[in-house]
Design an enzyme around this catalytic site. Structure first.
Site, short mmCIF file in Angstrom:
data_model
loop_
_atom_site.label_atom_id
_atom_site.label_comp_id
_atom_site.label_asym_id
_atom_site.label_seq_id
_atom_site.Cartn_x
_atom_site.Cartn_y
_atom_site.Cartn_z
N GLY A 47 77.52 45.30 98.85
CA GLY A 47 76.82 44.01 98.80
C GLY A 47 76.72 43.47 97.39
O GLY A 47 75.71 42.86 97.02
N ALA A 48 77.78 43.65 96.60
CA ALA A 48 77.71 43.32 95.17
C ALA A 48 78.15 41.89 94.86
O ALA A 48 78.30 41.54 93.69
CB ALA A 48 78.57 44.31 94.38
N ASN A 49 78.34 41.08 95.89
CA ASN A 49 78.78 39.70 95.62
C ASN A 49 77.62 38.72 95.53
O ASN A 49 77.82 37.52 95.39
CB ASN A 49 79.78 39.24 96.69
CG ASN A 49 79.18 39.26 98.09
OD1 ASN A 49 78.10 39.80 98.30
ND2 ASN A 49 79.90 38.69 99.04
N THR A 50 76.38 39.24 95.57
CA THR A 50 75.22 38.35 95.47
C THR A 50 73.97 39.16 95.13
O THR A 50 73.95 40.39 95.28
CB THR A 50 75.00 37.60 96.80
OG1 THR A 50 73.97 36.61 96.64
CG2 THR A 50 74.59 38.54 97.92
N GLY A 51 72.94 38.47 94.67
CA GLY A 51 71.61 39.05 94.51
C GLY A 51 71.53 40.30 93.65
O GLY A 51 72.14 40.42 92.60
N ILE A 52 70.75 41.27 94.14
CA ILE A 52 70.51 42.51 93.42
C ILE A 52 71.82 43.27 93.18
O ILE A 52 72.04 43.82 92.09
CB ILE A 52 69.53 43.41 94.21
CG1 ILE A 52 68.18 42.73 94.36
CG2 ILE A 52 69.34 44.75 93.50
CD1 ILE A 52 67.24 43.46 95.32
N GLY A 53 72.68 43.30 94.18
CA GLY A 53 73.94 44.01 94.05
C GLY A 53 74.80 43.46 92.94
O GLY A 53 75.41 44.21 92.17
N SER A 176 62.83 49.67 101.03
CA SER A 176 61.85 48.60 100.88
C SER A 176 60.44 49.12 101.13
O SER A 176 60.24 50.10 101.86
CB SER A 176 62.15 47.47 101.88
OG SER A 176 61.10 46.52 101.91
N TYR A 201 63.93 45.50 110.88
CA TYR A 201 64.22 45.66 109.45
C TYR A 201 63.41 46.82 108.87
O TYR A 201 63.95 47.67 108.15
CB TYR A 201 63.91 44.37 108.70
CG TYR A 201 64.03 44.49 107.19
CD1 TYR A 201 65.28 44.55 106.59
CD2 TYR A 201 62.91 44.53 106.38
CE1 TYR A 201 65.41 44.65 105.21
CE2 TYR A 201 63.01 44.64 105.01
CZ TYR A 201 64.27 44.70 104.43
OH TYR A 201 64.38 44.82 103.06
#
Length: 317
Positions: A47-53, A176, A201
């Site tokens: 998930g490195a294409n946005t946000g925290i990643g 989380s 979640y």
């Protein structure tokens, strides 16, 4: 009196706007202060294409690592990779297709990675979904449990021998604070008997912590250490499936961390020297954090491991 109250209400947004930097600083006290550099090291961030990643991958690249952006949207990933290359000057930022909602994609990613790389020093299981309407993955798993837990469980399993060969190495699982509301309902793991998007979640985030602890127990003496983290409440695309959550994020935007701030605890667990003694622990704001009684239950952790292996067709040891 009413006039004063109205004046205060009118001035409140202005106060919050002016105070926002100080409020964010106060609420994001944890900062990764490690100065370690990573030339010759290899990292995978899901998930490195946005946000925290994205911010996590950028910092690892800045320190000289060869970084794989493992993401579902390859086109978006390529744009992010180019951005990171320009900002860091590190050209070893690579994009590979990984759809955690499809075990065939996970196995294909792992097969290609293992053929391409001799080492893996850092695996950051960062990708996730939140508050999805009820749906299933390509393999029939409830989406939250399938992507957030089972997808990363399988990915870690497939890369585990490479992590051992590359030791010392680390696995970081992004969980989380919401895990406190989670429960592992083994009789309803796929949400077919009852389903609530918010709780689904939470259940998956509890699974992340239980996985981390059981993985640590099984990896003792291997040189591979593992950590779970709560990144904080972060302004990211994670809430894209919920209009209510997007509204809440907007309403309280002054109190929400930036993605860069949210990446700090993942980076802390991936980089901080001497942290091996705390393998298996949960972290928030770059320090050990308390977890729920459910998250400390070894019996549930072991059973979840066995059930996960069974669902994914992994031989149980």
């Amino acid at each position: 009196m009413i006039g004063i109250l109205l004046l205060l209400l009118l001035l409140l947004p202005l106060f919050l706007y002016i105070a926002a930097p100080q409020i964010r600083k106060m609420l994001s006290s944890g900062v990764c202060t490690s100065t370690i550099q990573l030339p010759g090291k290899v990292a995978v961030v899901t998930g490195a294409n946005t946000g925290i990643g994205k911010e996590t991958a950028k910092e690892l690249a800045q320190r000289g690592a060869r970084v794989y952006l493992a993401c579902r949207d390859v086109q978006k990933g390529e744009l992010v990779a180019r951005e990171i290359q320009i900002v860091t000057g590190n050209q070893q930022v690579l994009v590979r297709k990984l759809d955690l909602a499809d075990t065939k994609s996970i196995r294909a990613f792992a097969k290609d990675f293992l053929a391409e790389e001799k080492h893996l020093h850092i695996l950051i299981n960062n990708a996730g979904v939140m508050m999805c309407p009820y749906s299933k993955t390509a393999d029939g798993f409830e989406m939250h449990m399938g992507v957030n837990h089972l997808g990363h469980f399988l990915l870690t399993h497939l890369l585990l021998e490479k992590l051992k060969e590359s030791a010392p190495s680390r696995v970081v699982n992004v969980s989380s604070l919401a895990h406190h509301l989670g429960r592992i309902h083994f009789h309803n793991l796929q949400g077919e008997k009852f389903y609530n998007a918010g709780l689904a979640y939470c259940h998956s985030k509890l699974a992340n912590i239980l996985f981390t602890q059981e993985l640590d127990r099984r990896l003792k003496g291997s040189g591979v250490t593992t950590y779970s983290v709560h990144p904080g409440t972060v302004n990211s695309e994670l809430v894209r499936h919920s209009s209510f959550m997007k509204w809440m994020w907007w309403l309280f935007s002054f109190f929400i961390k930036t993605p860069q701030q949210g990446a700090q605890t993942s980076l802390y667990c991936a980089l901080t020297e001497g942290l091996e003694i705390l393998s298996g622990h949960h972290f928030s704001d770059c320090r050990v954090a308390w977890v729920s009684a459910q998250a400390r239950n070894e019996t549930i952790a072991r059973r979840l491991w066995d059930v996960s292996c069974d669902l994914l067709g992994i031989p149980m040891d």
